[in-house]
Design a protein around this motif. Structure first.
Motif, PDB file in Angstrom:
ATOM      1  N   ASP A  83     -10.362 -30.126  70.449  1.00  0.00           N
ATOM      2  CA  ASP A  83     -11.277 -29.195  71.120  1.00  0.00           C
ATOM      3  C   ASP A  83     -12.518 -29.956  71.583  1.00  0.00           C
ATOM      4  O   ASP A  83     -12.652 -31.153  71.319  1.00  0.00           O
ATOM      5  N   HIS A  84     -13.416 -29.253  72.277  1.00  0.00           N
ATOM      6  CA  HIS A  84     -14.526 -29.936  72.945  1.00  0.00           C
ATOM      7  C   HIS A  84     -15.476 -30.630  71.966  1.00  0.00           C
ATOM      8  O   HIS A  84     -16.141 -31.591  72.322  1.00  0.00           O
ATOM      9  N   SER A  85     -15.505 -30.178  70.710  1.00  0.00           N
ATOM     10  CA  SER A  85     -16.457 -30.755  69.767  1.00  0.00           C
ATOM     11  C   SER A  85     -16.109 -32.208  69.425  1.00  0.00           C
ATOM     12  O   SER A  85     -16.957 -32.965  68.969  1.00  0.00           O
ATOM     13  N   ILE A  87     -15.472 -34.601  71.410  1.00  0.00           N
ATOM     14  CA  ILE A  87     -15.790 -35.575  72.463  1.00  0.00           C
ATOM     15  C   ILE A  87     -16.974 -36.450  72.042  1.00  0.00           C
ATOM     16  O   ILE A  87     -18.011 -35.949  71.626  1.00  0.00           O
ATOM     17  N   GLN A 111     -12.354 -24.315  76.787  1.00  0.00           N
ATOM     18  CA  GLN A 111     -12.777 -25.539  76.079  1.00  0.00           C
ATOM     19  C   GLN A 111     -13.298 -26.581  77.078  1.00  0.00           C
ATOM     20  O   GLN A 111     -14.238 -27.317  76.787  1.00  0.00           O
ATOM     21  N   GLN A 112     -12.685 -26.614  78.250  1.00  0.00           N
ATOM     22  CA  GLN A 112     -13.081 -27.583  79.275  1.00  0.00           C
ATOM     23  C   GLN A 112     -14.496 -27.275  79.774  1.00  0.00           C
ATOM     24  O   GLN A 112     -15.333 -28.176  79.906  1.00  0.00           O
ATOM     25  N   SER A 115     -17.113 -28.262  77.355  1.00  0.00           N
ATOM     26  CA  SER A 115     -17.316 -29.704  77.149  1.00  0.00           C
ATOM     27  C   SER A 115     -18.276 -30.310  78.175  1.00  0.00           C
ATOM     28  O   SER A 115     -18.785 -31.414  77.989  1.00  0.00           O
ATOM     29  N   LYS A 118     -21.918 -31.796  77.474  1.00  0.00           N
ATOM     30  CA  LYS A 118     -21.921 -33.134  76.884  1.00  0.00           C
ATOM     31  C   LYS A 118     -21.499 -34.172  77.918  1.00  0.00           C
ATOM     32  O   LYS A 118     -22.108 -35.221  78.045  1.00  0.00           O
TER      33      LYS A 118
END
Ligand code: 1GP
Length: 239
Positions: A83-85, A87, A111-112, A115, A118
């Motif tokens: 998931d995005h966390s 990255i 999720q995209q 993200s 960041k």
């Protein structure tokens, strides 16, 4: 193989030339940073990329793992986030995954979008990837977490159409996933049919746990094979 500053361009070049790539997947949850050097030394010589990610890994653990890996190898390190966390800018590139076999908006676009805050602040190569989950004969973490149904492997036409829809939508890679620890890896029939249809690099993973299965995936048309579980326990089979 590092030719340019772009991991995607290098992969496209390798695909064009028929140079098969081997990615080893490291799940930060199961990775001991202090053992990074030892683990990396055991990797098959043909290893071309390191993928880092898992369904449940915490952000800080992912970042620590990538840092430890990068300190010990020059191989390109690519995020394969659950998931995005997960990255982190410590990596070289990110598989910007859309779970296109599923119909859950959370993993198709939510999720995209999350993200991006960041990503705009990072110097991370973002590689749009169509991620297709097929049935590997056992319920896998992606299935559970994404709450999406894998496509049965007999539905070859549907898998091919999903891959092509990904390509037509602008994805730069297609990843055929049977799920980590799959009993049945992606079949040669499915790999062959998808490879014939698409013109972008094809990644295949899930349940590839022997040199024979690896060769089968390559012969059928995989441009990059991803292996995780088989190497996690230190059982590096001969290639
Ligand atoms: C999982 O495709 C990868 O996302 C690798 O699967 O762990 O079964 O090698 P394995």
């Amino acid at each position: 193989m590092i030719l340019t500053a772009s991991i995607l361009k290098d992969l496209q070049y390798a695909t064009e030339k028929g140079l098969k790539q081997l990615a080893v997947l490291i799940d930060p949850d199961k990775f001991v940073e202090a053992e990074a050097a030892f683990f990396l030394k055991q990797l098959p010589e043909k290893t071309s990329h390191i993928l880092v990610g898992g369904s449940t890994a915490e952000a800080i653990k992912t970042s620590l793992s990538v840092t430890a890996i990068k300190a010990e190898t020059n191989l390109p390190v690519i995020l394969f986030p659950g998931d995005h966390s997960q990255i982190t800018e410590k990596a070289d590139a990110l598989l910007f995954l859309s779970l296109i076999s599923g119909r859950n908006p959370e993993y198709l676009i939510e999720q995209q979008v999350r993200s991006v805050e960041k990503l705009v602040k990072m110097d991370l190569e973002v590689i749009p990837t169509g991620y297709i989950l097929v049935d590997g004969g056992v319920e896998c973490a992606v299935h559970r977490k994404s709450n999406t149904i894998p496509i049965p492997q007999q539905e070859v036409k549907k898998i091919v159409h999903t891959a092509l829809a990904g390509q037509y939508s602008g994805k730069k890679l297609i990843y055929l996933e049977a799920g980590s620890g799959a009993k049945i890896p992606v079949s040669q029939e499915v790999i062959r049919a998808v490879k014939r249809a698409i013109s972008i690099p094809l990644l295949v993973g899930g349940g590839i746990c022997s040199g024979e299965k690896l060769s089968e995936a390559y012969t059928a048309g995989a441009d990059m094979v991803v292996i995780g579980t088989a190497f996690e326990s230190g059982n590096f089979f001969t290639l």
